[in-house]
Design an enzyme around this catalytic site. Structure first.
Site, PDB file in Angstrom:
ATOM      1  N   SER A 123      47.946 -24.565  21.681  1.00  0.00           N
ATOM      2  CA  SER A 123      49.312 -24.994  22.087  1.00  0.00           C
ATOM      3  C   SER A 123      50.165 -25.768  20.873  1.00  0.00           C
ATOM      4  O   SER A 123      48.994 -26.281  20.091  1.00  0.00           O
ATOM      5  CB  SER A 123      49.190 -25.853  23.297  1.00  0.00           C
ATOM      6  N   GLU A 125      51.489 -28.369  21.065  1.00  0.00           N
ATOM      7  CA  GLU A 125      51.215 -29.762  21.341  1.00  0.00           C
ATOM      8  C   GLU A 125      50.224 -30.196  20.325  1.00  0.00           C
ATOM      9  O   GLU A 125      50.012 -31.434  20.318  1.00  0.00           O
ATOM     10  CB  GLU A 125      51.063 -29.811  22.694  1.00  0.00           C
ATOM     11  N   TYR A 147      47.290 -33.938  26.983  1.00  0.00           N
ATOM     12  CA  TYR A 147      47.095 -32.493  27.068  1.00  0.00           C
ATOM     13  C   TYR A 147      47.111 -31.991  25.347  1.00  0.00           C
ATOM     14  O   TYR A 147      45.906 -31.179  25.186  1.00  0.00           O
ATOM     15  CB  TYR A 147      48.679 -31.961  27.397  1.00  0.00           C
TER      16      TYR A 147
HETATM   17  P1  NAP Z   1      50.555 -21.928  34.195  1.00  0.00           P
HETATM   18  O1  NAP Z   1      51.568 -21.173  34.681  1.00  0.00           O
HETATM   19  O2  NAP Z   1      50.600 -23.609  34.527  1.00  0.00           O
HETATM   20  O3  NAP Z   1      49.038 -21.525  34.645  1.00  0.00           O
HETATM   21  C1  NAP Z   1      47.935 -22.168  34.495  1.00  0.00           C
HETATM   22  C2  NAP Z   1      46.673 -21.494  35.383  1.00  0.00           C
HETATM   23  O4  NAP Z   1      45.668 -22.104  34.934  1.00  0.00           O
HETATM   24  C3  NAP Z   1      46.888 -21.168  36.556  1.00  0.00           C
HETATM   25  O5  NAP Z   1      46.638 -19.941  37.037  1.00  0.00           O
HETATM   26  C4  NAP Z   1      46.003 -22.282  37.367  1.00  0.00           C
HETATM   27  O6  NAP Z   1      45.587 -21.656  38.429  1.00  0.00           O
HETATM   28  C5  NAP Z   1      44.973 -22.113  36.401  1.00  0.00           C
HETATM   29  N1  NAP Z   1      44.003 -23.260  36.441  1.00  0.00           N
HETATM   30  C6  NAP Z   1      44.158 -24.456  36.414  1.00  0.00           C
HETATM   31  N2  NAP Z   1      43.190 -25.494  36.418  1.00  0.00           N
HETATM   32  C7  NAP Z   1      42.159 -24.406  36.736  1.00  0.00           C
HETATM   33  C8  NAP Z   1      40.934 -24.573  36.746  1.00  0.00           C
HETATM   34  N3  NAP Z   1      40.193 -25.714  36.809  1.00  0.00           N
HETATM   35  N4  NAP Z   1      40.221 -23.790  37.069  1.00  0.00           N
HETATM   36  C9  NAP Z   1      40.742 -22.147  36.962  1.00  0.00           C
HETATM   37  N5  NAP Z   1      41.837 -22.069  36.782  1.00  0.00           N
HETATM   38  C10 NAP Z   1      42.740 -23.146  36.601  1.00  0.00           C
HETATM   39  O7  NAP Z   1      50.243 -21.749  32.539  1.00  0.00           O
HETATM   40  P2  NAP Z   1      50.879 -20.727  31.528  1.00  0.00           P
HETATM   41  O8  NAP Z   1      52.408 -21.001  31.372  1.00  0.00           O
HETATM   42  O9  NAP Z   1      50.652 -19.501  32.190  1.00  0.00           O
HETATM   43  O10 NAP Z   1      49.931 -20.831  30.239  1.00  0.00           O
HETATM   44  C11 NAP Z   1      48.954 -20.105  29.994  1.00  0.00           C
HETATM   45  C12 NAP Z   1      48.155 -20.930  29.172  1.00  0.00           C
HETATM   46  O11 NAP Z   1      49.041 -21.411  27.934  1.00  0.00           O
HETATM   47  C13 NAP Z   1      47.703 -22.434  29.472  1.00  0.00           C
HETATM   48  O12 NAP Z   1      46.377 -22.725  28.872  1.00  0.00           O
HETATM   49  C14 NAP Z   1      48.571 -23.200  28.838  1.00  0.00           C
HETATM   50  O13 NAP Z   1      48.249 -24.763  28.446  1.00  0.00           O
HETATM   51  C15 NAP Z   1      48.821 -22.668  27.559  1.00  0.00           C
HETATM   52  N6  NAP Z   1      50.442 -22.737  26.737  1.00  0.00           N
HETATM   53  C16 NAP Z   1      51.459 -22.406  27.676  1.00  0.00           C
HETATM   54  C17 NAP Z   1      52.842 -22.638  26.878  1.00  0.00           C
HETATM   55  C18 NAP Z   1      53.937 -22.271  27.793  1.00  0.00           C
HETATM   56  O14 NAP Z   1      54.948 -22.542  27.246  1.00  0.00           O
HETATM   57  N7  NAP Z   1      53.810 -21.432  28.990  1.00  0.00           N
HETATM   58  C19 NAP Z   1      52.622 -23.245  25.579  1.00  0.00           C
HETATM   59  C20 NAP Z   1      51.700 -23.216  24.939  1.00  0.00           C
HETATM   60  C21 NAP Z   1      50.563 -23.437  25.641  1.00  0.00           C
HETATM   61  P3  NAP Z   1      46.334 -22.439  39.931  1.00  0.00           P
HETATM   62  O15 NAP Z   1      47.353 -21.331  40.312  1.00  0.00           O
HETATM   63  O16 NAP Z   1      45.288 -22.283  40.884  1.00  0.00           O
HETATM   64  O17 NAP Z   1      46.886 -23.753  39.640  1.00  0.00           O
END
Ligand code: NAP
Length: 321
Positions: A123, A125, A147
């Site tokens: 990320s 971040e 984070y």
């Molecule tokens: P998101 O919508 O918040 O999805 C997070 C996923 O992680 C969900 O499926 C959640 O499952 C799962 N999860 C959380 N804790 C877990 C655990 N202990 N074991 C197994 N699964 C778990 O995130 P996103 O926006 O798709 O982002 C995808 C990745 O990119 C993440 O790693 C995020 O930090 C990173 N990222 C995102 C952005 C952005 O702008 N979207 C930017 C930079 C980095 P549940 O449905 O059960 O909660």
């Protein structure tokens, strides 16, 4: 047929990536943790096309079982505690998921499928308050929230496993990316949803934090395409995935309210409670490397993305009425 395992399948990126991989002819497995109230909203349409494996980043055995069972060619780790403000109230749990969870997954790969290609969702971040702008793959990490610290650990562990064990493991440093599947706690969706709610007479005002904050926003579908392209390279490498441009929250608000034909100044108020405790500034990614080496470009410009999301929110709200 290639096989892929996605963690975080139920999240924004996981659901889009699964669609992309299915289109490419992959057999797709998704790791999903148990939820008593259900977490399948974003993947219900994938039922029967993706094989769901039960597992949790907190649980080493479940990760080893998932990797052993699926024997995937590619593993995408998109699971994490992904909400920055929550990382201040739950810093230890954020580290368990977002940092140590990646160690557990890397160990599972090393022991159970060491020739699998691994993508780690890093990320922007990690840069926190960077000392250069735009940031490149060589910019120093100065994370400024739990984070970002957890993501920095995961980033370096992914690179260390590549160097120490020869795993094909790499990091995509994504900047904020959005879609109609984004949670409404994130500012972009909060604004597009807020404009739609006000237009439909379902809300009267929208409270926001710092309108001058600037972000590098792109579309989640563009981001997952970059993730997949990264794992198709002969050699593993790390890339910044971004739009390469910034827009202010004010500009986003104005564009969203323009889409619904309203003057935003009549509805938006600033509430200092929504200021981030530690606002990261001037985060904008250089996409020179990914453009040059992977020939990747974001395909959805800012205005088009805002319009797409406002249209979606209007449609969703009117269907719910
Ligand atoms: P998101 O919508 O918040 O999805 C997070 C996923 O992680 C969900 O499926 C959640 O499952 C799962 N999860 C959380 N804790 C877990 C655990 N202990 N074991 C197994 N699964 C778990 O995130 P996103 O926006 O798709 O982002 C995808 C990745 O990119 C993440 O790693 C995020 O930090 C990173 N990222 C995102 C952005 C952005 O702008 N979207 C930017 C930079 C980095 P549940 O449905 O059960 O909660």
């Amino acid at each position: 047929m290639k096989k892929a395992l996605i963690t975080g399948l139920t999240g924004q990126d996981g659901s889009y990536l699964a669609e992309l991989l299915l289109e490419q002819g992959y057999q797709v497995f998704g790791l999903v943790r148990r939820s008593s109230s259900g977490n399948a909203d974003r993947i219900s349409h994938l039922s029967g096309t993706v094989e769901i494996l039960s597992g949790d980043l907190l649980d080493q055995c479940s990760l080893m079982d998932a990797v052993s069972y699926a024997q995937p060619d590619e593993i995408y780790n998109l699971a994490s505690q992904s909400y920055v403000p929550l990382s201040w109230t739950q810093p230890a749990l954020t580290a368990e998921y977002t940092a140590l969870g990646v160690s557990r997954l890397l160990e599972s790969i090393r022991r159970c499928k060491s020739d699998a290609r691994f993508y780690q969702a890093s990320s922007s971040e990690v840069f926190g308050q960077p000392d250069e702008s735009p940031q490149t793959e060589r910019t120093a990490f100065r994370p400024r929230n739990p984070y970002g610290v957890a993501k920095a650990y995961a980033h370096w562990m992914t690179i260390n496993y590549r160097q120490q064990y020869g795993l094909y493991s790499c990091c995509g440093v994504t900047y904020t990316h959005e879609s109609p599947r984004r949670g409404t706690e994130f500012v972009f969706r909060k604004i597009t949803r807020g404009a739609a709610l006000i237009k439909m007479g379902l809300a009267k005002e929208l409270k926001l934090g710092n309108l001058d904050a600037k972000r590098d926003w792109c579309y989640a579908k563009d981001a997952v395409r970059a993730m997949w392209m990264m794992l198709q390279q002969e050699q593993p490498d790390d890339y910044i995935i971004a739009s390469g441009e910034t827009h202010s929250v004010r500009e986003l608000v104005q564009t969203a309210f323009d889409c619904v034909g309203l003057n935003w100044e009549e509805y938006v108020s600033v509430d200092p409670n929504f200021y981030r405790p530690d606002e990261a500034v001037q985060l904008v990614g250089s996409i020179d490397k990914i453009r040059r080496q992977l020939n990747w470009e974001p395909q959805y410009p800012f205005k088009q993305l805002v319009e797409l999301m406002v249209d979606h929110d209007l449609k969703e709200l009117s269907e719910a009425q």
